[in-house]
Write a protein that holds these residues in place. Structure first.
Motif, PDB file in Angstrom:
ATOM      1  N   ASP B 162      21.918  67.571 -12.105  1.00 23.09           N
ATOM      2  CA  ASP B 162      22.980  67.409 -11.119  1.00 23.09           C
ATOM      3  C   ASP B 162      23.849  66.193 -11.463  1.00 23.09           C
ATOM      4  N   LEU B 163      23.202  65.156 -11.989  1.00 23.27           N
ATOM      5  CA  LEU B 163      23.950  63.942 -12.318  1.00 23.27           C
ATOM      6  C   LEU B 163      24.861  64.130 -13.533  1.00 23.27           C
ATOM      7  N   ILE B 164      24.385  64.876 -14.531  1.00 20.77           N
ATOM      8  CA  ILE B 164      25.177  64.965 -15.771  1.00 20.77           C
ATOM      9  C   ILE B 164      26.081  66.196 -15.825  1.00 20.77           C
ATOM     10  N   ARG B 165      26.029  67.054 -14.786  1.00 20.16           N
ATOM     11  CA  ARG B 165      26.889  68.245 -14.854  1.00 20.16           C
ATOM     12  C   ARG B 165      28.365  67.860 -14.790  1.00 20.16           C
ATOM     13  N   LYS B 166      28.642  66.632 -14.345  1.00 18.91           N
ATOM     14  CA  LYS B 166      30.041  66.199 -14.261  1.00 18.91           C
ATOM     15  C   LYS B 166      30.590  65.794 -15.631  1.00 18.91           C
ATOM     16  N   GLY B 167      29.743  65.759 -16.645  1.00 20.45           N
ATOM     17  CA  GLY B 167      30.251  65.523 -17.994  1.00 20.45           C
ATOM     18  C   GLY B 167      29.862  64.181 -18.570  1.00 20.45           C
ATOM     19  N   PRO B 168      30.212  63.973 -19.850  1.00 18.03           N
ATOM     20  CA  PRO B 168      29.799  62.766 -20.575  1.00 18.03           C
ATOM     21  C   PRO B 168      30.270  61.465 -19.925  1.00 18.03           C
ATOM     22  N   GLU B 169      31.490  61.476 -19.364  1.00 20.41           N
ATOM     23  CA  GLU B 169      32.030  60.247 -18.788  1.00 20.41           C
ATOM     24  C   GLU B 169      31.148  59.763 -17.650  1.00 20.41           C
ATOM     25  N   TYR B 170      30.644  60.719 -16.859  1.00 20.06           N
ATOM     26  CA  TYR B 170      29.782  60.353 -15.745  1.00 20.06           C
ATOM     27  C   TYR B 170      28.463  59.756 -16.254  1.00 20.06           C
ATOM     28  N   VAL B 171      27.956  60.333 -17.358  1.00 23.87           N
ATOM     29  CA  VAL B 171      26.712  59.816 -17.944  1.00 23.87           C
ATOM     30  C   VAL B 171      26.886  58.344 -18.314  1.00 23.87           C
ATOM     31  N   ARG B 172      28.020  58.058 -18.948  1.00 23.56           N
ATOM     32  CA  ARG B 172      28.256  56.686 -19.394  1.00 23.56           C
ATOM     33  C   ARG B 172      28.488  55.731 -18.231  1.00 23.56           C
ATOM     34  N   SER B 173      29.199  56.197 -17.217  1.00 23.43           N
ATOM     35  CA  SER B 173      29.571  55.285 -16.135  1.00 23.43           C
ATOM     36  C   SER B 173      28.358  54.856 -15.314  1.00 23.43           C
ATOM     37  N   ARG B 174      27.317  55.681 -15.269  1.00 25.75           N
ATOM     38  CA  ARG B 174      26.137  55.331 -14.481  1.00 25.75           C
ATOM     39  C   ARG B 174      25.093  54.562 -15.296  1.00 25.75           C
ATOM     40  N   GLY B 175      25.196  54.635 -16.604  1.00 27.84           N
ATOM     41  CA  GLY B 175      24.215  53.970 -17.471  1.00 27.84           C
ATOM     42  C   GLY B 175      24.052  52.481 -17.206  1.00 27.84           C
ATOM     43  N   PRO B 176      25.151  51.732 -17.110  1.00 26.04           N
ATOM     44  CA  PRO B 176      25.034  50.284 -16.904  1.00 26.04           C
ATOM     45  C   PRO B 176      24.302  49.921 -15.622  1.00 26.04           C
ATOM     46  N   VAL B 177      24.593  50.617 -14.551  1.00 26.38           N
ATOM     47  CA  VAL B 177      23.934  50.310 -13.269  1.00 26.38           C
ATOM     48  C   VAL B 177      22.429  50.523 -13.413  1.00 26.38           C
ATOM     49  N   ILE B 178      22.073  51.651 -14.019  1.00 27.92           N
ATOM     50  CA  ILE B 178      20.651  51.977 -14.186  1.00 27.92           C
ATOM     51  C   ILE B 178      19.975  50.939 -15.073  1.00 27.92           C
ATOM     52  N   ALA B 179      20.664  50.516 -16.142  1.00 27.76           N
ATOM     53  CA  ALA B 179      20.074  49.552 -17.078  1.00 27.76           C
ATOM     54  C   ALA B 179      19.732  48.244 -16.381  1.00 27.76           C
ATOM     55  N   VAL B 180      20.661  47.754 -15.586  1.00 30.20           N
ATOM     56  CA  VAL B 180      20.437  46.478 -14.904  1.00 30.20           C
ATOM     57  C   VAL B 180      19.289  46.605 -13.902  1.00 30.20           C
ATOM     58  N   VAL B 181      19.299  47.673 -13.136  1.00 29.35           N
ATOM     59  CA  VAL B 181      18.244  47.872 -12.132  1.00 29.35           C
ATOM     60  C   VAL B 181      16.878  47.970 -12.811  1.00 29.35           C
ATOM     61  N   VAL B 182      16.814  48.727 -13.901  1.00 29.35           N
ATOM     62  CA  VAL B 182      15.536  48.915 -14.593  1.00 29.35           C
ATOM     63  C   VAL B 182      15.030  47.608 -15.198  1.00 29.35           C
ATOM     64  N   ALA B 183      15.949  46.800 -15.741  1.00 33.70           N
ATOM     65  CA  ALA B 183      15.534  45.519 -16.328  1.00 33.70           C
ATOM     66  C   ALA B 183      14.935  44.613 -15.257  1.00 33.70           C
ATOM     67  N   VAL B 184      15.583  44.550 -14.109  1.00 31.44           N
ATOM     68  CA  VAL B 184      15.074  43.712 -13.024  1.00 31.44           C
ATOM     69  C   VAL B 184      13.729  44.236 -12.531  1.00 31.44           C
ATOM     70  N   MET B 185      13.648  45.556 -12.381  1.00 29.69           N
ATOM     71  CA  MET B 185      12.399  46.144 -11.887  1.00 29.69           C
ATOM     72  C   MET B 185      11.252  45.938 -12.878  1.00 29.69           C
ATOM     73  N   SER B 186      11.573  45.969 -14.176  1.00 32.04           N
ATOM     74  CA  SER B 186      10.529  45.735 -15.189  1.00 32.04           C
ATOM     75  C   SER B 186       9.960  44.329 -15.056  1.00 32.04           C
ATOM     76  N   LEU B 187      10.849  43.373 -14.831  1.00 32.37           N
ATOM     77  CA  LEU B 187      10.382  42.002 -14.642  1.00 32.37           C
ATOM     78  C   LEU B 187       9.509  41.888 -13.402  1.00 32.37           C
ATOM     79  N   VAL B 188       9.874  42.618 -12.355  1.00 32.90           N
ATOM     80  CA  VAL B 188       9.065  42.607 -11.128  1.00 32.90           C
ATOM     81  C   VAL B 188       7.673  43.182 -11.415  1.00 32.90           C
ATOM     82  N   VAL B 189       7.632  44.289 -12.153  1.00 29.95           N
ATOM     83  CA  VAL B 189       6.342  44.916 -12.490  1.00 29.95           C
ATOM     84  C   VAL B 189       5.498  43.958 -13.329  1.00 29.95           C
ATOM     85  N   LEU B 190       6.137  43.298 -14.303  1.00 32.05           N
ATOM     86  CA  LEU B 190       5.415  42.337 -15.148  1.00 32.05           C
ATOM     87  C   LEU B 190       4.884  41.178 -14.303  1.00 32.05           C
ATOM     88  N   PHE B 191       5.726  40.686 -13.401  1.00 30.81           N
ATOM     89  CA  PHE B 191       5.317  39.588 -12.527  1.00 30.81           C
ATOM     90  C   PHE B 191       4.117  40.002 -11.667  1.00 30.81           C
TER      91      PHE B 191
END
Lengths: 52, 493
Positions: B162-191
């Motif tokens: 459902d997220l990527i049916r809008k095309g490649p541009e949508y895939v790219r535009s959401r990547g940065p948000v996900i990357a930042v959230v995942v990096a922070v969450m990884s640090l939380v899990v490590l902590f």
């Protein structure tokens, strides 16, 4: 021959052969630093890790 | 006809793997890095780190994983980035020069198997983690565990679709948000992990099942990271073709893909050492120890973590499939659905076999991609002087310089087979038992080197001077359309 391909694709293939349309290539300096980061640094990491 | 019309829609060119002009490429350094990082950071990092925990303790494992991730990105970057960035093409198209116009279907198959293989692992692990949370919270009985894993895994695929049916541009535009959230969450899990067991609890834990020889343990751990990085073969081409400069893409790729997966997998290493039965997945342990709040944190992590990676995987494999004859007639939505269908079946039916699947899959990555990288590097730097005849990459018939013998390059496949044989000799891909000199050279690098050497020798012996494969001839393939001046090419708004 190229009638099998869409004309837009044929035009793109022709246009991309021009260096101004191509992506900027890596320089010798880029390759040198890339070599340092992916060969020299890992070797140092292994040596350091084995010593600890 | 305007220049823009002559080149057609950039969106269609992007979705079908056609060359992208420099002026059309909108990805800068930060965007490339975030796309790479969001692809690298996923729950597979737990399993990768858990695998390393079999061989090394926390200190040695940390150094080995960082070293392995850096040295692993070397080969795959050299094999993909220069040509994909130069011509705005993806890795599959680039491989037609070495495997042949039809032979490159093999590389499309490899792209599909590697990207969807990773996705299957992601969805199974997501399903398992959420099932575990539901059991721990008393919401679900454990007897429904397998069923829950399958349902959650398949549902997760539909969410990603459902997220990527809008095309490649949508895939790219959401990547940065996900990357930042995942990096922070990884640090939380490590902590959370360190808080529960203490620094000494991690540092004092011993490797789960090491070999007798230290060199074998070090190299086995590094080999895991090397083959994981080799699997970026498809992803790197897909991303860097949208950047106007290989120089801009180089460090984002090295740090985002290479170090990203290395650093992300450290949580898995530490968990695998502290909780040997976990194979790197901290979910169950942290929820047991931390209760509801930790469970909610983990749930949020699991829901977000795999989305960016799965989106990128389905996107890359869809691009590969659309290069098959007639496949470009399919709509984007149908393409991504059909591409994901086998993954849904595997996730739905075989969710209980994830560990076996993972180790076999890792071996497949090394066996398949190391020789291919070696061949491509040797061809690009030693034989073709860093140039392709781009039209020949797309022409399907004998007019293509890369048609070779019935569309297959025998030398390319011979070299590929030599590389595979080398890898299997050095490291049994099923049992992970190695042979000398594996502890000192890994299996991936000799495999790539042998494949590259066989390829160069074969080309020099059979093709040079015979006008086969475009070797030794600089004349471009004739085109019926008049080439367009590059400085008049329409740029992206």
């Amino acid at each position: 021959m190229s009638e099998l391909l869409p004309p837009e694709l044929v035009n793109r293939c022709a246009a991309i052969q021009d260096s101004d349309a191509q992506g900027v290539a890596l320089t010798m300096s880029d390759y040198a630093w890339f070599w340092v980061a992916t060969v020299v640094v890992p070797v140092l990491l292994v040596i350091l890790g084995a010593l600890l | 006809m305007s220049i823009g019309q002559a080149l057609g829609s950039m969106k269609i060119a992007e979705e079908n793997g056609w060359p992208l002009m420099r002026g059309e490429r909108g990805f800068g350094k930060v965007a490339i890095f975030l796309a790479a990082f969001s692809a690298a950071m996923a729950t597979w990092c737990f399993t990768i780190g858990g695998f390393v925990a079999y061989y090394l303790d926390a200190t040695a494992g940390t150094f080995a994983m960082l070293a392995g991730s850096l040295v692993g990105i070397l080969m795959v970057t050299l094999a993909t980035l220069p040509m994909c960035a130069k011509y705005g093409i993806d890795s599959g198209v680039a491989s037609r020069a070495q495997l042949g116009t039809r032979g490159s279907y093999v590389s499309l198959l490899l792209i599909y198997c590697s990207t969807m293989g990773w996705n299957v692992i992601l969805f199974i692990y997501k399903g398992r983690a959420i099932a575990e949370l539901l059991v721990v919270f008393g919401i679900m009985d454990r007897k429904y565990w397998d069923l829950c894993v399958a349902i959650v895994g398949v549902l997760a695929i539909f969410v990603v679709l459902d997220l990527i049916r809008k095309g490649p541009e949508y895939v790219r535009s959401r990547g940065p948000v996900i990357a930042v959230v995942v990096a922070v969450m990884s640090l939380v899990v490590l902590f959370l992990l360190v808080q529960k067991v203490g620094i000494h609890g991690v540092l004092d834990a011993v490797a789960v099942a090491p070999y007798d020889r230290p060199a074998g343990n070090w190299t086995s751990a590094m080999e895991v990271l090397i083959v994981v990085n080799l699997s970026w073969w498809a992803y790197i081409g897909t991303i860097v073709r949208t950047s106007p400069s290989a120089r801009q893409s180089l460090w984002p790729v090295v740090i985002g893909f290479g170090l990203g997966v290395g650093i992300g997998s450290l949580v898995g290493l530490y968990t695998g050492l502290v909780v040997p039965d976990s194979v790197g997945d901290p979910t169950s342990f942290l929820v047991d120890q931390g209760g509801v709040i930790v469970g909610v944190v983990m749930l949020a992590f699991l829901l977000i973590a795999n989305v960016g990676t799965a989106m990128m995987g389905i996107y890359a494999s869809s691009l590969a499939v659309r290069q098959l004859p007639k496949a470009d007639k399919l709509s984007w939505k149908w393409t991504i659905f059909l591409v994901s269908l086998p993954a849904m079946l595997v996730v739905g039916l075989f969710a209980g076999s994830a560990e076996t699947f993972f180790s076999t899959f890792l071996a497949f990555l090394g066996v398949a991609f190391a020789p291919l990288c070696g061949i491509q590097i040797a061809d690009w730097y030693l034989l073709r002087r860093q140039r392709y005849d781009v039209l020949s990459l797309y022409l399907p018939g004998k007019d293509s310089k890369y048609f070779y013998l019935a569309g297959f390059n025998p030398v390319g496949f011979l070299a590929f087979a030599a590389g595979i044989a080398t890898y299997i000799y050095l490291l049994d891909p099923i049992t992970y038992v190695y042979r000398a000199p594996f502890p000192y050279v890994t299996a991936s690098f000799p495999s790539a080197i042998i494949a590259g050497m066989v390829y160069v020798a074969g080309v020099l012996a059979f093709y040079r001077g015979r006008n086969v494969g475009g070797y030794g001839a600089d004349t471009p393939t004739e085109v019926s359309a008049k080439p367009l001046p590059a400085n008049t090419i329409e740029t992206k708004a």
